[in-house]
Design an enzyme around this catalytic site. Structure first.
Site, PDB file in Angstrom:
ATOM      1  CG  ASP A 294      14.101  29.264  -9.269  1.00  0.00           C
ATOM      2  OD1 ASP A 294      15.106  29.792  -9.793  1.00  0.00           O
ATOM      3  OD2 ASP A 294      14.167  28.223  -8.608  1.00  0.00           O
TER       4      ASP A 294
ATOM      5  CG  ASN B 163      13.876  20.582  -0.135  1.00  0.00           C
ATOM      6  OD1 ASN B 163      14.313  20.704  -1.279  1.00  0.00           O
ATOM      7  ND2 ASN B 163      13.009  21.428   0.383  1.00  0.00           N
TER       8      ASN B 163
ATOM      9  CG  HIS C 206      14.106  22.684  -3.975  1.00  0.00           C
ATOM     10  ND1 HIS C 206      14.149  23.667  -3.008  1.00  0.00           N
ATOM     11  CD2 HIS C 206      15.284  22.782  -4.639  1.00  0.00           C
ATOM     12  CE1 HIS C 206      15.293  24.322  -3.106  1.00  0.00           C
ATOM     13  NE2 HIS C 206      15.996  23.803  -4.086  1.00  0.00           N
TER      14      HIS C 206
ATOM     15  CD  GLU D  71      11.074  24.435  -1.192  1.00  0.00           C
ATOM     16  OE1 GLU D  71      11.702  23.378  -1.359  1.00  0.00           O
ATOM     17  OE2 GLU D  71      11.576  25.434  -0.632  1.00  0.00           O
TER      18      GLU D  71
HETATM   19  P1  PGA Z   1      22.807  24.425  -5.141  1.00  0.00           P
HETATM   20  O1  PGA Z   1      21.225  24.605  -5.167  1.00  0.00           O
HETATM   21  O2  PGA Z   1      23.225  24.222  -6.573  1.00  0.00           O
HETATM   22  O3  PGA Z   1      23.327  25.697  -4.581  1.00  0.00           O
HETATM   23  O4  PGA Z   1      23.084  23.210  -4.318  1.00  0.00           O
HETATM   24  C1  PGA Z   1      20.461  23.754  -5.936  1.00  0.00           C
HETATM   25  C2  PGA Z   1      18.986  24.006  -5.699  1.00  0.00           C
HETATM   26  O5  PGA Z   1      18.603  24.450  -4.595  1.00  0.00           O
HETATM   27  O6  PGA Z   1      18.196  23.723  -6.608  1.00  0.00           O
END
Ligand code: PGA
Length: 247
Positions: free
Chosen positions: A67, A136, A138, A143
């Site tokens: 992404d 959350n 995702h 999302e």
């Molecule tokens: P993080 O993010 O590794 O910084 O916790 C993971 C994500 O948002 O997919």
């Protein structure tokens, strides 16, 4: 699903890198799917070490990132292209022309997303896709509410994600509100999925993703319907898991 529990993020990085290195050694022109965020950093540090100390060769490796934010220049220090250069590509012998990150500045974002999918198909699909999980649930920037069959596309980020990611920006208003992400359907087409998670703050969502119902409320629950998933999870992030996972 194979679940490997480890004590520390460094150990998570080592175990996950070992999975990738074995794949790369078995197949030239390995197609590696990459993720950003803080979780995979120890994995990238270990890949760099394997390159420098054990000769792991990236010269024919092809990469696709999950992404990118919409609207950030690749030179912006919070863009995912910049992150990948800094955290991995600048330290290994990869040909940058073989590294792909969605272009969040494309004039025709929908057309760019289609082309991104075609590029993945043209090289025979992704051999191993690295994945983290958002607070959350995702998966990449898919999302909650994203179709479990979704394809690469632009979408709006949730308030929750914008707030989580504001820790990397000066102020919350600077966080882009849109992103381009591989879809869940796209991700599920990778040959192998390599899921990494660490930190006690992820324990609840990791259990929801791996053991809870398959639901658009937790996009990472889609991992449950892929036949070849390796999860490398620190003990604190695995604390709410109750099952003995079988392949
Ligand atoms: P993080 O993010 O590794 O910084 O916790 C993971 C994500 O948002 O997919």
């Amino acid at each position: 699903m194979r679940v490997i529990k480890v004590a520390t993020p460094e150990e998570m990085g080592k175990q996950a890198a070992a999975v990738i290195a074995a794949g790369m050694r078995a197949k030239p022109h390995f197609v590696l799917g990459l993720a950003t965020g803080s979780t995979p950093i120890p994995l990238y540090q270990e890949l760099i070490r394997l390159h420098k100390e054990e000769g792991l060769d990236f010269s024919t490796t092809i990469t696709f990132n999950l992404d990118e934010y919409v609207g950030l220049e690749p030179t912006h220090d919070q863009s995912y292209r910049y992150f990948m250069n800094e955290q991995l590509f600048d330290h290994i012998n990869i040909n940058k022309a073989n590294t792909h990150v969605p272009n969040g500045l494309a004039e025709d974002l929908e057309g760019h997303c289609l082309a991104y999918e075609m590029m993945i198909d043209d090289v025979g699909g992704i051999d191993c896709q690295v994945l983290g999980i958002g607070g959350n649930g995702h998966l990449a920037f898919n999302e909650p509410g994203s179709s479990l069959a979704s394809r690469t596309r632009p979408l709006d980020l949730t308030e929750n994600t914008i707030k989580d990611n504001s820790r990397f920006f000066e102020k919350v208003e600077d966080v882009p509100t849109r992103a381009v992400t591989m879809g869940i359907g796209t991700i599920l087409e990778a040959e192998n999925l390599l899921f990494v998670a660490n930190g006690a703050n992820k324990a609840g969502i990791v259990a929801a993703a791996l053991e809870g119902p398959l639901t658009v409320k937790v996009p990472a629950s889609a991992l449950q319907i892929h036949s070849n998933v390796t999860c490398v999870i620190t003990e604190d992030a695995a604390a709410d898991l109750t099952l003995n996972f079988r392949s």
